[in-house]
Design a protein around this motif. Structure first.
Motif, PDB file in Angstrom:
ATOM      1  N   ALA A 143       0.512  -1.825  -0.352  1.00 55.88           N
ATOM      2  CA  ALA A 143      -0.131   0.405   0.204  1.00 55.88           C
ATOM      3  C   ALA A 143       1.297   1.007   0.241  1.00 55.88           C
ATOM      4  O   ALA A 143       0.600   2.748  -0.830  1.00 55.88           O
ATOM      5  N   GLU A 144       2.250   1.378   0.531  1.00 58.29           N
ATOM      6  CA  GLU A 144       2.426   2.604   0.923  1.00 58.29           C
ATOM      7  C   GLU A 144       3.338   2.350  -0.580  1.00 58.29           C
ATOM      8  O   GLU A 144       3.926   3.762  -0.836  1.00 58.29           O
ATOM      9  N   LEU A 145       3.296   1.246  -1.531  1.00 60.99           N
ATOM     10  CA  LEU A 145       4.546   1.594  -2.196  1.00 60.99           C
ATOM     11  C   LEU A 145       3.788   2.122  -3.259  1.00 60.99           C
ATOM     12  O   LEU A 145       4.281   2.705  -4.071  1.00 60.99           O
ATOM     13  N   ILE A 146       1.961   1.704  -3.526  1.00 56.62           N
ATOM     14  CA  ILE A 146       1.462   2.215  -4.388  1.00 56.62           C
ATOM     15  C   ILE A 146       0.623   3.452  -4.465  1.00 56.62           C
ATOM     16  O   ILE A 146       1.404   4.434  -4.494  1.00 56.62           O
ATOM     17  N   ASP A 147       1.021   4.574  -2.891  1.00 55.00           N
ATOM     18  CA  ASP A 147       1.640   5.688  -2.503  1.00 55.00           C
ATOM     19  C   ASP A 147       2.434   6.510  -2.785  1.00 55.00           C
ATOM     20  O   ASP A 147       1.739   7.671  -3.403  1.00 55.00           O
ATOM     21  N   LEU A 148       3.319   5.687  -3.143  1.00 56.80           N
ATOM     22  CA  LEU A 148       5.081   6.684  -3.742  1.00 56.80           C
ATOM     23  C   LEU A 148       4.643   7.126  -4.940  1.00 56.80           C
ATOM     24  O   LEU A 148       4.998   7.343  -5.258  1.00 56.80           O
ATOM     25  N   LEU A 149       3.438   6.089  -5.263  1.00 54.96           N
ATOM     26  CA  LEU A 149       3.188   6.083  -6.787  1.00 54.96           C
ATOM     27  C   LEU A 149       2.482   7.116  -7.255  1.00 54.96           C
ATOM     28  O   LEU A 149       1.964   6.879  -8.365  1.00 54.96           O
ATOM     29  N   GLY A 150       1.620   7.421  -6.614  1.00 57.49           N
ATOM     30  CA  GLY A 150       0.312   8.432  -6.989  1.00 57.49           C
ATOM     31  C   GLY A 150      -1.262   7.560  -6.422  1.00 57.49           C
ATOM     32  O   GLY A 150      -2.174   8.461  -6.673  1.00 57.49           O
ATOM     33  N   GLY A 151      -0.837   6.629  -5.998  1.00 59.72           N
ATOM     34  CA  GLY A 151      -1.888   5.892  -5.511  1.00 59.72           C
ATOM     35  C   GLY A 151      -2.452   5.359  -7.418  1.00 59.72           C
ATOM     36  O   GLY A 151      -2.351   5.408  -7.928  1.00 59.72           O
ATOM     37  N   PRO A 152      -3.800   4.398  -6.563  1.00 65.12           N
ATOM     38  CA  PRO A 152      -4.497   3.426  -7.638  1.00 65.12           C
ATOM     39  C   PRO A 152      -4.589   4.290  -9.297  1.00 65.12           C
ATOM     40  O   PRO A 152      -4.154   3.720 -10.219  1.00 65.12           O
ATOM     41  N   GLU A 153      -5.501   5.745  -8.727  1.00 60.24           N
ATOM     42  CA  GLU A 153      -5.677   6.053  -9.983  1.00 60.24           C
ATOM     43  C   GLU A 153      -4.624   6.791 -10.805  1.00 60.24           C
ATOM     44  O   GLU A 153      -4.322   6.293 -12.349  1.00 60.24           O
ATOM     45  N   SER A 154      -3.592   6.812 -10.255  1.00 64.11           N
ATOM     46  CA  SER A 154      -2.811   7.753 -10.735  1.00 64.11           C
ATOM     47  C   SER A 154      -1.627   6.346 -11.387  1.00 64.11           C
ATOM     48  O   SER A 154      -0.805   6.799 -12.769  1.00 64.11           O
ATOM     49  N   ILE A 155      -1.510   4.994 -11.087  1.00 64.14           N
ATOM     50  CA  ILE A 155      -1.192   4.021 -11.623  1.00 64.14           C
ATOM     51  C   ILE A 155      -1.538   3.536 -12.721  1.00 64.14           C
ATOM     52  O   ILE A 155      -0.843   3.065 -14.232  1.00 64.14           O
ATOM     53  N   GLU A 156      -3.272   3.922 -12.785  1.00 69.88           N
ATOM     54  CA  GLU A 156      -3.916   3.283 -14.070  1.00 69.88           C
ATOM     55  C   GLU A 156      -3.385   4.154 -15.034  1.00 69.88           C
ATOM     56  O   GLU A 156      -3.610   3.967 -16.498  1.00 69.88           O
ATOM     57  N   GLY A 157      -3.324   5.107 -14.863  1.00 63.28           N
ATOM     58  CA  GLY A 157      -3.233   6.074 -16.084  1.00 63.28           C
ATOM     59  C   GLY A 157      -2.098   6.389 -16.673  1.00 63.28           C
ATOM     60  O   GLY A 157      -1.217   7.225 -17.603  1.00 63.28           O
ATOM     61  N   MET A 158      -0.520   5.773 -16.151  1.00 67.49           N
ATOM     62  CA  MET A 158       0.643   5.874 -16.493  1.00 67.49           C
ATOM     63  C   MET A 158       0.661   4.358 -17.451  1.00 67.49           C
ATOM     64  O   MET A 158       0.537   3.323 -17.681  1.00 67.49           O
ATOM     65  N   PRO A 159       1.478   5.274 -19.143  1.00 59.17           N
ATOM     66  CA  PRO A 159       1.874   3.985 -19.668  1.00 59.17           C
ATOM     67  C   PRO A 159       2.295   2.611 -19.808  1.00 59.17           C
ATOM     68  O   PRO A 159       3.568   2.812 -19.152  1.00 59.17           O
ATOM     69  N   LEU A 160       2.431   1.701 -20.210  1.00 58.95           N
ATOM     70  CA  LEU A 160       3.269   0.601 -20.436  1.00 58.95           C
ATOM     71  C   LEU A 160       5.023   1.165 -20.741  1.00 58.95           C
ATOM     72  O   LEU A 160       4.484   1.744 -22.052  1.00 58.95           O
ATOM     73  N   GLU A 161       5.750   0.347 -20.752  1.00 61.35           N
ATOM     74  CA  GLU A 161       6.878   0.557 -21.637  1.00 61.35           C
ATOM     75  C   GLU A 161       7.975   1.547 -21.300  1.00 61.35           C
ATOM     76  O   GLU A 161       8.966   1.921 -21.086  1.00 61.35           O
ATOM     77  N   GLU A 162       7.087   2.696 -20.553  1.00 57.75           N
ATOM     78  CA  GLU A 162       7.701   4.469 -19.901  1.00 57.75           C
ATOM     79  C   GLU A 162       8.003   4.237 -19.001  1.00 57.75           C
ATOM     80  O   GLU A 162       7.393   3.749 -17.731  1.00 57.75           O
ATOM     81  N   PRO A 163       9.355   3.679 -19.094  1.00 53.44           N
ATOM     82  CA  PRO A 163      10.355   4.565 -17.290  1.00 53.44           C
ATOM     83  C   PRO A 163       9.632   5.508 -16.500  1.00 53.44           C
ATOM     84  O   PRO A 163       9.847   7.098 -17.235  1.00 53.44           O
ATOM     85  N   ILE A 164       9.531   5.239 -15.339  1.00 56.66           N
ATOM     86  CA  ILE A 164       8.944   6.324 -14.761  1.00 56.66           C
ATOM     87  C   ILE A 164       9.412   6.944 -13.540  1.00 56.66           C
ATOM     88  O   ILE A 164       9.904   5.352 -12.525  1.00 56.66           O
ATOM     89  N   ASN A 165      10.766   7.917 -13.423  1.00 56.85           N
ATOM     90  CA  ASN A 165      11.276   8.032 -11.947  1.00 56.85           C
ATOM     91  C   ASN A 165      10.167   8.589 -11.255  1.00 56.85           C
ATOM     92  O   ASN A 165       9.229   9.643 -11.394  1.00 56.85           O
ATOM     93  N   VAL A 166       9.904   7.867  -9.884  1.00 57.62           N
ATOM     94  CA  VAL A 166       9.252   7.660  -8.903  1.00 57.62           C
ATOM     95  C   VAL A 166       9.397   8.939  -8.108  1.00 57.62           C
ATOM     96  O   VAL A 166       8.142   9.998  -8.513  1.00 57.62           O
ATOM     97  N   MET A 167      10.838  10.150  -8.295  1.00 59.13           N
ATOM     98  CA  MET A 167      10.718  11.328  -7.833  1.00 59.13           C
ATOM     99  C   MET A 167       9.569  12.506  -8.658  1.00 59.13           C
ATOM    100  O   MET A 167       9.337  12.868  -8.256  1.00 59.13           O
ATOM    101  N   SER A 168       9.648  12.241 -10.065  1.00 55.09           N
ATOM    102  CA  SER A 168       8.520  12.790 -10.635  1.00 55.09           C
ATOM    103  C   SER A 168       7.287  12.361 -10.225  1.00 55.09           C
ATOM    104  O   SER A 168       6.386  13.565 -10.616  1.00 55.09           O
ATOM    105  N   VAL A 169       6.624  11.537  -9.790  1.00 55.78           N
ATOM    106  CA  VAL A 169       5.147  11.897  -9.551  1.00 55.78           C
ATOM    107  C   VAL A 169       5.271  11.454  -7.758  1.00 55.78           C
ATOM    108  O   VAL A 169       4.022  11.406  -7.186  1.00 55.78           O
ATOM    109  N   THR A 170       6.138  11.836  -7.080  1.00 59.13           N
ATOM    110  CA  THR A 170       5.884  12.403  -5.697  1.00 59.13           C
ATOM    111  C   THR A 170       6.348  13.000  -5.168  1.00 59.13           C
ATOM    112  O   THR A 170       7.349  14.101  -5.985  1.00 59.13           O
ATOM    113  N   ASN A 171       7.050  13.527  -3.929  1.00 59.25           N
ATOM    114  CA  ASN A 171       8.179  14.548  -3.539  1.00 59.25           C
ATOM    115  C   ASN A 171       8.615  14.026  -2.118  1.00 59.25           C
ATOM    116  O   ASN A 171       8.521  13.464  -1.737  1.00 59.25           O
ATOM    117  N   GLN A 172       9.852  15.001  -1.879  1.00 59.97           N
ATOM    118  CA  GLN A 172      10.609  14.390  -0.806  1.00 59.97           C
ATOM    119  C   GLN A 172       9.810  14.934   0.815  1.00 59.97           C
ATOM    120  O   GLN A 172      10.180  13.852   1.397  1.00 59.97           O
TER     121      GLN A 172
END
Length: 383
Positions: free
Chosen positions: A76-105
């Protein structure tokens, strides 16, 4: 063609080597890790609904981190790091996602997954690449960057962008991310084959799987009861004993040990029964046990039911019917010649089955199976 392009081609070649020989997945991911100066790699299938992960390939991931991925709280915490289920659902396949681009310090420093697992290993940044996705599950590769290498840069993302489609194609061809489904099916087949009533449950006693005998018991409400998907016992002598035992199993309670605990009761027909709660914690990654499962709940008509030891061994160690039968005959004192004659198999076939039986149970000799059987006899809960 410059040297970077040649290196990328070699990395892509290593990925397709894993298609031909799946044992080479580790080598392929390790080469990618080293080339991009990354610290670790995890290929996994994350279940968003159950909040668990099935780990396919781990590179430089310590055991405690891998074990934590079976726990809903960390997923659950890992999913939160990526912005939650809805955010993950909108992320494209095969595209590298830098976690720091979707979360903050600030979010990072308050996140349990980061604080307990990533930070102690020196991870300051990470990349996620989604390879497969359906309604509830996401197949992905996660790559961490150590603080000594600094933050992830655009050239790393660009290089992984070239490699990602090949990772996805190879994963789909080999079916490596479907291994969890195959293992789960195998485990359910073992559960269905045992003679006792068996129900696999999560920490809240929610029913994950029940074999035919258990479903019949629940239909008769004696002694097992299905309360809107949650397992209960009718007639237990000490009310609340089942829930307490399941919670203890979920927490890895030391006193339960391998034997689990037995809860006595009286059925609607006034006949005594014993419900055994057997912890499954720590087995999800390697034995096909569903990640959310914490206990197997058995029913026996009496505390010394000999079926229990055999059924418990079959489920704990994923034994085939032949291996279970050999285990039974061995602990009943039969020698190799007698077992071969009883099963109508050749000595070589018996040796092969016995070798697999010893490997699965972690024993060295046939005599060790007697001690294993004794260790599986449940401790009885006192009223």
């Amino acid at each position: 063609m410059d040297s970077v392009d040649i290196t990328l081609i070699e990395l892509i070649g290593a990925i397709y080597d894993a298609v031909i020989e799946p044992d080479k997945w580790y080598d392929a991911l390790d080469r990618i890790r080293l080339h991009f100066r990354l610290h670790n790699v995890m290929m996994a299938l994350n279940d968003i609904r159950a909040q668990t992960a099935s780990l396919s390939v781990l590179v430089n991931i310590p055991d405690h981190w891998a074990a934590a991925m079976a726990k809903p709280e960390y997923n659950a915490e890992l999913i939160d790091l990526l912005g939650g289920p809805e955010s993950i659902e909108g992320m494209p396949l095969e595209e590298p996602i830098n976690v720091m681009s979707v979360t903050n310090q600030l979010t990072l420093e308050s996140n349990k997954y980061y604080l307990d697992l990533a930070a102690p290993e020196g991870i300051i940044d990470s990349i996620g690449i989604f390879l497969t996705r359906d309604r509830f599950r996401i197949g992905n590769v996660g790559l961490g960057r150590h603080r000594d290498e600094g933050p992830i840069t655009e050239d790393v993302l660009a290089g992984l962008r070239v490699i990602a489609p090949h990772l996805r194609r190879a994963a789909l061809i080999t079916g490596i991310l479907d291994e969890e489904r195959r293992q789960r099916t195998m485990f359910e087949t073992v559960v269905n084959a045992v003679r006792s009533s068996v129900v696999i449950v999560d920490r809240r006693a929610n029913i994950i799987h029940a074999n035919a005998a258990a479903r019949e018991a629940m239909a008769n409400r004696n002694p097992l009861v299905d309360r809107v998907g949650r397992l209960d016992i009718k007639g237990e002598i000490v009310p609340g004993g089942l829930s307490a035992a399941i919670l203890a199993a979920a927490e890895g309670d030391g006193p339960l040990g391998r034997r689990g605990i037995a809860i006595p009761g009286t059925g609607t027909d006034r006949e005594p029964f014993v419900v055994h709660v057997l912890p499954l914690g720590g087995r999800s990654v390697r034995s096909g046990v569903p990640g959310e499962a914490v206990a197997a709940v058995f029913v026996a008509e009496r505390g010394d039911d000999p079926k229990y030891v055999l059924d418990a061994a079959a489920i704990l160690y994923n034994l085939s019917p032949a291996e279970t039968r050999i285990f039974e005959l061995t602990i009943n004192g039969r020698d190799s010649d007698q077992i071969a004659r009883t099963l109508s198999i050749s000595p070589n076939t018996l040796k092969s089955h016995t070798r697999h039986l010893l490997e699965k149970t972690g024993q060295q000799r046939r005599v060790d199976l007697l001690r294993l059987a004794a260790s599986l006899r449940p401790a009885v809960k006192q009223s």
